[in-house]
Design an enzyme around this catalytic site. Structure first.
Site, PDB file in Angstrom:
ATOM      1  N   LYS A 202       0.868  -1.186   0.000  1.00  0.00           N
ATOM      2  CA  LYS A 202       0.000   0.000   0.000  1.00  0.00           C
ATOM      3  C   LYS A 202       0.898   1.227   0.000  1.00  0.00           C
ATOM      4  O   LYS A 202       1.825   1.337   0.808  1.00  0.00           O
ATOM      5  CB  LYS A 202      -0.862  -0.031   1.255  1.00  0.00           C
ATOM      6  CG  LYS A 202      -1.571   1.263   1.579  1.00  0.00           C
ATOM      7  CD  LYS A 202      -2.546   0.987   2.701  1.00  0.00           C
ATOM      8  CE  LYS A 202      -2.999   2.258   3.373  1.00  0.00           C
ATOM      9  NZ  LYS A 202      -4.087   2.009   4.307  1.00  0.00           N
TER      10      LYS A 202
HETATM   11  C1  R5P Z   1      -2.047   3.998   7.179  1.00  0.00           C
HETATM   12  O1  R5P Z   1      -1.182   3.437   7.538  1.00  0.00           O
HETATM   13  C2  R5P Z   1      -3.251   4.400   7.902  1.00  0.00           C
HETATM   14  O2  R5P Z   1      -3.365   3.735   9.047  1.00  0.00           O
HETATM   15  C3  R5P Z   1      -4.412   4.260   6.973  1.00  0.00           C
HETATM   16  O3  R5P Z   1      -4.757   2.921   6.772  1.00  0.00           O
HETATM   17  C4  R5P Z   1      -4.066   4.874   5.670  1.00  0.00           C
HETATM   18  O4  R5P Z   1      -3.497   6.126   5.881  1.00  0.00           O
HETATM   19  C5  R5P Z   1      -5.215   4.943   4.696  1.00  0.00           C
HETATM   20  O5  R5P Z   1      -6.131   5.804   5.112  1.00  0.00           O
HETATM   21  P1  R5P Z   1      -6.282   7.229   4.442  1.00  0.00           P
HETATM   22  O6  R5P Z   1      -6.888   6.978   3.105  1.00  0.00           O
HETATM   23  O7  R5P Z   1      -7.161   7.951   5.384  1.00  0.00           O
HETATM   24  O8  R5P Z   1      -4.899   7.829   4.322  1.00  0.00           O
END
Ligand code: R5P
Length: 292
Positions: A202
């Site tokens: 990710k």
């Molecule tokens: C990442 O490590 C966070 O814990 C979230 O899973 C990630 O940032 C994704 O969320 P957002 O789209 O709010 O950035």
């Protein structure tokens, strides 16, 4: 005359990496259980996923939009492909009769009150992920961070544990406050995470060169959303990411902080699974929002 930049030629983003016999890049030589779990998270028809990220509380408590996960997130479950959450939220709030696959946050440690966030440890046993019937686990990797080596080692230990039981690991590129978010950094971070065994990665979208990040990463990449943007900007970012090789998104704030989260997740789904153009997706959002 300066030599023309050959970077595009080297990455060859227009030539998809082959995965004979399986729909997901880099996954065709994995074992059956691992593939089956991946096929629950990624839709085999589109090859992509809309993961809903609601794990933010693991270091920042009741984030705006996540104060009451039972009220704000549980109603969105039917529209996501998978939920990314902590085991605490799973056990306390997510109905066990859901058919949606769960990917569990498996690292933790420092809270938002600390300056240095890279000091994480593995925060759950793989046994517990299996007990919870998880479809995967996710862990932060701080490439270039103060505790880089530890966070890489956390991930490799989790990957080893995952390989023993067929549990895919999602490595998350964590960017420290002082680090530059550019394609060069994300190529480095994503590639290290993939080389060291994560089954998918990710990472954040960058406007310049994101296709080189996806092309040089041998496993699927899902795009993190980041801070809340206007809906059209968030849909455009998702569209650009999947057009440039991402296998979907793992978005949080741009969905649950939207004025109409159900409409927004439907619009993101249209972009990710149907390649709907951002302006058309915005119309989907607006019309669903108007219907309430
Ligand atoms: C990442 O490590 C966070 O814990 C979230 O899973 C990630 O940032 C994704 O969320 P957002 O789209 O709010 O950035």
């Amino acid at each position: 005359m300066p030599e023309a930049d050959k970077a595009g030629e080297r990455y060859q983003g227009d030539r998809p990496q082959a995965a004979p016999g399986f729909f997901l890049k880099g996954s065709h030589q994995l074992d059956w259980g691992m593939k089956n779990r991946l096929a629950r998270v990624f839709n085999p028809a589109s090859g992509r996923t809309v993961m809903l990220a609601v794990d933010h509380g693991y270091f920042q408590g009741p984030t705006s939009g996540l104060e009451r996960i039972d009220l704000s997130i549980v109603p969105l479950l039917p529209q996501c492909d998978a939920l990314f959450c902590t085991r605490g939220i799973l056990r306390s709030l997510i109905p066990a009769d859901t058919q949606k696959p769960m990917v569990l946050r498996a690292s933790g440690g420092p809270s938002i009150l600390r300056e240095e966030l890279s000091d994480e440890q593995i925060a759950m046993d793989m046994d517990d992920a299996v007990r919870l019937n998880a479809a995967g686990v996710g862990i932060q990797v701080f490439i270039g961070g103060e505790h880089e080596t530890r966070s890489v080692h956390n991930m490799t230990r989790l990957v080893d544990a995952g390989l023993r039981c067929g549990m895919p690991v999602m490595g998350v590129t964590a960017v420290g406050k002082a680090m530059t978010r550019d394609a060069q950094y994300f190529r480095l971070a994503c590639r290290i995470i993939a080389e060291l065994g994560a089954q998918y990665v990710k990472t954040y979208y960058v406007d310049d060169g994101f296709e080189t990040v996806t092309a040089s990463c041998p496993v699927p990449i899902v795009m993190a959303g980041g801070k809340k943007l206007p809906e059209l900007d968030a849909l455009t970012m998702a569209y650009n990411a999947v057009s440039q090789g991402a296998a979907g998104v793992d978005m949080g704030r741009n969905i649950f902080q939207s004025e109409a989260p159900k409409a927004m997740i439907a619009a993101v789904g249209a972009v990710v699974h149907n390649n709907t153009k951002p302006k058309e997706a915005l119309e989907i959002y607006k019309s669903l929002k108007a219907k309430g």
